[in-house]
Write an enzyme that holds these catalytic residues in place. Structure first.
Site, PDB file in Angstrom:
ATOM      1  N   ASP A  67       0.861  -1.170   0.000  1.00  0.00           N
ATOM      2  CA  ASP A  67       0.000   0.000   0.000  1.00  0.00           C
ATOM      3  C   ASP A  67       0.904   1.228   0.000  1.00  0.00           C
ATOM      4  O   ASP A  67       2.086   1.161   0.320  1.00  0.00           O
ATOM      5  CB  ASP A  67      -0.930  -0.016   1.219  1.00  0.00           C
ATOM      6  CG  ASP A  67      -2.217   0.759   0.969  1.00  0.00           C
ATOM      7  OD1 ASP A  67      -2.246   1.602   0.040  1.00  0.00           O
ATOM      8  OD2 ASP A  67      -3.201   0.533   1.693  1.00  0.00           O
ATOM      9  N   TRP A  68       0.333   2.349  -0.349  1.00  0.00           N
ATOM     10  CA  TRP A  68       1.114   3.573  -0.541  1.00  0.00           C
ATOM     11  C   TRP A  68       1.787   3.987   0.780  1.00  0.00           C
ATOM     12  O   TRP A  68       1.140   4.115   1.815  1.00  0.00           O
ATOM     13  CB  TRP A  68       0.198   4.677  -1.047  1.00  0.00           C
ATOM     14  CG  TRP A  68       0.081   4.780  -2.533  1.00  0.00           C
ATOM     15  CD1 TRP A  68       0.111   5.933  -3.255  1.00  0.00           C
ATOM     16  CD2 TRP A  68      -0.087   3.739  -3.505  1.00  0.00           C
ATOM     17  NE1 TRP A  68      -0.022   5.681  -4.607  1.00  0.00           N
ATOM     18  CE2 TRP A  68      -0.144   4.337  -4.784  1.00  0.00           C
ATOM     19  CE3 TRP A  68      -0.179   2.358  -3.427  1.00  0.00           C
ATOM     20  CZ2 TRP A  68      -0.290   3.607  -5.962  1.00  0.00           C
ATOM     21  CZ3 TRP A  68      -0.333   1.622  -4.597  1.00  0.00           C
ATOM     22  CH2 TRP A  68      -0.386   2.230  -5.839  1.00  0.00           C
TER      23      TRP A  68
END
Length: 822
Positions: free
Chosen positions: A236-237
């Site tokens: 995920d970012w």
């Protein structure tokens, strides 16, 4: 003779392509392309032009494509899809979304999310598929098959146990192995094994004290080793926290850029011998094999398909159909609905939600459509000019953006603005940088406070005064991301360690009032901190006119719930709706005896005291661009509601098993899942707690009878096929989703009954249909904590079938031999 394109040599043999890459090229492929600036493209990964390897385009999200395009089809929230309980509907949704991806050239879609609904407080519940692991897995697998049938890679997320938004970067979800295996990993397992998900995204938080992005037990032992996953694992970012540990785990790609998996760090890790070149090659090969699987290494391949329109009528039709199938009629006393055209002459429609397109919850899933239909527009379309519609917004549920930009502050010495002190680190200590800020409306990367240097964590204190011109109530608004905000007014707490959006109303005397606001950054990322105030009267628009119209109407529709600012990613939300919306419902109920509440929500809300005062309630969820047409059709009786709750709706928040172990009450940034395997309806059954609405609740305008359950002898592989009839005994065409549960006596604690499958039939009045469902061996097994394997104990099992967890009229026994499963 012309030379073949480089990729023609490699497209059928990714290992040859891997061998052709230099070490620096391999390292380049470990991170996304985004450079940390507000102008950067956020959703691309590098290619290697030298060998003909194309870059890839990513896009969020689960309800529509909103990168690389200005607009796209906006579908209903996945919680609405879950309420259909129909795998075929999920496949059609995914297929249409896959077409939307191809229309703009997307390779990888960052969906679906299968984190489970532990609590209605989770701000991201609307993106997920409910509280039950089997239902979530069943629908996710079908959704993925639909997406990937269009040549787009799906990404099941967020792996694993990311079931709250509160402090999602820092919280460790502490879960025992049996609970993980049976509950929180199960939807991912079905998404991988049955759906064939090509990609998987790791979660922001920690699992049992270790960041998910560097958790080899999850990504190597479970995902790749036991489940046989051969796809691409991405972060995920901004969720990667190390170089060596991450490289030695099963993560293949750091997004949105290589903050830790960058050339200098990776070269150092390789040179130290702490990471092997073979481990690096594994990661690159995973991507190359994925590209070969989807044909992306073929130089003739074009991911953008010009034959598919970006504004696609076929996709819009699927979006409407999902809304028709997924909306849940919660209550319908005294045959309040349907209100057929011709039976009503005047309808009062109250609420901001009816006049504004409330399409999605907030955050990374928010999708801007080419066009949208408000509930007011939909009612006008369905009822036509013969019915008078009186529209009144009455209450604005969120005015934060206007308030943040317009609030006036004064420094302690009377000058405009707030006296600010900015500190290095998150502890408010050391020598601060000072400044005067006109207002608190900062979105870092857009309107960056000049005193904040570089990308280090920081903290800040603002002191000043506000001026209240007159009494009558003052609304205070705040909103934060990646940090906590505390605010005091005249020395008394106003907001305490809060994150996400919030509003509070106070009665204040006219004059000057001292304010102190503190912000403490907790995570590097997209940081915002906003604070403001205004007279409370500004949020009330035309309440008196609305109530007058309600008193004169044949039918009153009150639209209420949350909006994208108050229910969304990066923050949790309240169980209670805004008090002013509740008052709007109650005031309308005091002047009319035919009230329909239209709810825009991603999960349960407190229904006391308003539900008992209205005649009908319809759950729209977040209906997407045209789902309000489905709501209008249901209200008018043109569509028969068929949606069922994919979670248990509690009377009080404390009734839910996770309520005592959901947020970080003691501040140690660890949450112990003490409810274990007894999530959702399993907890209510175990303790005999009566819910407001049970798992599977959903009313219809017709009635159904369940009949003739019979079970075949178990097959050689241990599976069992059951058959039963559903008959439409009412007067309307209708769709019914049957729910199948299994109950068993056991040597270990097990739920009273476990949901295992659903099956759907669409029937005309008087029509009967026989449904067949095959339950695999895992439907009867549990994870044995001592033996570390799946076990089916010998003995008698009960199969139960019916419309909801609390109404299971069909039961039959099945005897199984004991066995273990691989």
């Amino acid at each position: 003779m012309s030379q073949p394109h480089p990729t023609q040599i490699f497209m059928s043999n990714p290992k040859l392509l891997l061998a052709a890459l230099t070490l620096d090229e391999k390292i380049k492929l470990l991170g996304g392309t985004m450079v940390r600036s507000s102008q950067a493209r956020d959703g691309d990964v590098f290619g290697i032009e030298r060998v003909g390897m194309p870059p890839l385009k990513f896009a969020d999200g689960p309800v529509g494509v909103h990168w690389w395009t200005q607009a796209s089809t906006c579908y209903p929230a996945l919680i609405c899809l879950a309420a259909t309980m129909d795998a075929e509907q999920a496949r059609a949704y995914g297929s249409a979304l896959g077409d939307d991806c191809r229309a703009v050239g997307i390779h990888v879609l960052l969906a679906p999310g299968v984190n489970l609904y532990r609590s209605p407080l989770c701000g991201r519940n609307f993106e997920y598929l409910g509280e039950d692991p089997e239902l979530s897995g069943q629908l996710a697998a079908a959704y993925i098959r639909g997406i990937q049938s269009r040549g787009v890679a799906a990404t099941v997320k967020h792996f694993a146990a990311n079931n709250q938004e509160y402090d999602r970067h820092g919280i460790s979800s502490d879960v025992d192995e049996r609970t993980l295996r049976e509950v929180y990993l199960r939807p991912f397992e079905r998404a991988v094994k049955e759906g064939g998900s090509a990609c998987l995204m790791t979660a922001y938080g920690l699992l049992n004290g270790q960041h998910c992005s560097e958790n080899s037990w999850l990504t190597d032992q479970i995902l790749r080793g036991e489940w046989g996953f051969d796809g691409w694992v991405i972060s995920d970012w901004t969720s990667v926290h190390s170089t060596v540990q991450t490289l030695n785990s099963g993560l293949d790609l750091e997004m949105p850029w290589g903050r830790f998996l960058n050339p200098a760090a990776v070269h150092a890790a390789l040179a130290s011998g702490l990471v092997s070149a073979a481990k690096l090659d594994e990661k690159i090969l995973n991507r190359l094999q994925l590209m070969a699987r989807f044909g992306w290494l073929n130089p003739q391949h074009r991911q953008l398909d010009p034959a598919i329109p970006s504004q696609n009528p076929a996709s819009e039709a699927v979006a409407l159909d999902v809304a028709r199938r997924g909306m849940v009629l919660l209550k319908n006393d005294s045959a309040c609905l349907p209100a057929r055209p011709g039976s009503v002459r005047r309808i009062a429609v109250l609420g901001h939600h009816a006049q504004t397109s409330v399409l999605c919850g907030g955050g990374s899933s928010y999708t801007r459509p080419y066009s949208s239909v408000t509930l007011a527009d939909a009612l006008a379309q369905v009822y036509g000019p013969e019915v008078q519609l009186d529209l009144h917004a009455c209450v604005a549920p969120w005015r934060g953006e206007a308030v943040f930009s317009a609030s006036a502050f004064f420094t302690p010495d009377g000058q405009p603005g707030l006296a600010a002190r900015y500190f290095e680190g998150d502890r408010f200590d050391g020598a601060p940088a000072t400044a005067t800020d006109d207002r608190l409306d900062f979105l870092l990367g857009e309107s960056r406070p000049p005193a904040i240097k570089g990308g280090a964590l920081f903290s800040a204190i603002w002191n000043g005064e506000i001026v209240i011109e007159e009494g009558g109530g003052t609304d205070f608004y705040m909103d934060t991301e990646d940090g906590y905000l505390d605010a005091c007014l005249d020395g008394e707490p106003l907001f305490t360690s809060h994150r996400g959006p919030c509003r509070r109303t106070l009665e204040l005397a006219p004059g000057r009032h001292a304010v102190e606001i503190r912000f403490r950054q907790t995570q590097k990322g997209y940081v915002k901190f906003r604070f403001g105030y205004e007279p409370a009267i500004n949020a009330r628009i035309d309440c008196e006119a609305g109530l007058t119209a309600a008193a004169q109407a044949d039918l009153v529709i009150v639209a209420a719930g949350f909006v994208s600012q108050t229910e969304g990613e990066s923050h949790d939300r309240d169980f209670e709706m805004d008090a002013r919306l509740v008052r709007m419902i109650e005031d309308a109920a005091a002047v009319s005896s035919r009230i329909v509440v239209a709810l825009y929500i991603g999960g349960a809300v407190q229904t006391v005291p308003w539900l008992d005062k209205v005649q009908a309630a319809l759950c729209l969820w977040y209906p997407g661009q045209n789902g309000t047409l489905a709501a209008a059709e249901i209200i008018a009786g043109l569509t028969n509601p068929s949606g069922k709750l994919p979670f248990t709706w509690e009377k009080q928040l404390e009734d839910r098993g996770a309520s005592a172990c959901y947020q970080d009450a003691d501040g140690d940034r660890r949450v112990s899942y003490d409810d274990g395997i007894f999530i959702g309806h399993r907890h209510f059954d175990r303790h005999g707690i009566e819910p407001r609405f049970p798992f599977g609740h959903g009313l219809s305008y017709t009635t159904f009878a369940y009949e003739n359950l019979r079970i075949d002898s178990p097959a050689a592989d241990g599976s069992a096929t059951l058959r039963f009839d559903i008959r439409n005994t009412g007067k309307f065409n209708g769709t019914e989703s049957a729910m199948i549960f299994v109950a068993a006596e056991s040597s270990v604690p097990r739920p009273v009954r476990e949901f295992k499958a659903s099956a759907t039939a669409t029937l005309a009045p008087g029509e009967r249909q026989t449904l067949a469902v095959t339950l695999p061996p895992r439907a009867f097994a549990f994870w044995h904590p001592d033996k570390k394997m799946w076990v089916i104990e010998p003995g008698e099992y009960t199969i139960l079938v019916g419309p909801s967890a609390k109404e299971l009229p069909l039961q039959a026994k099945l005897t199984l031999r004991g066995r273990t499963l691989s």
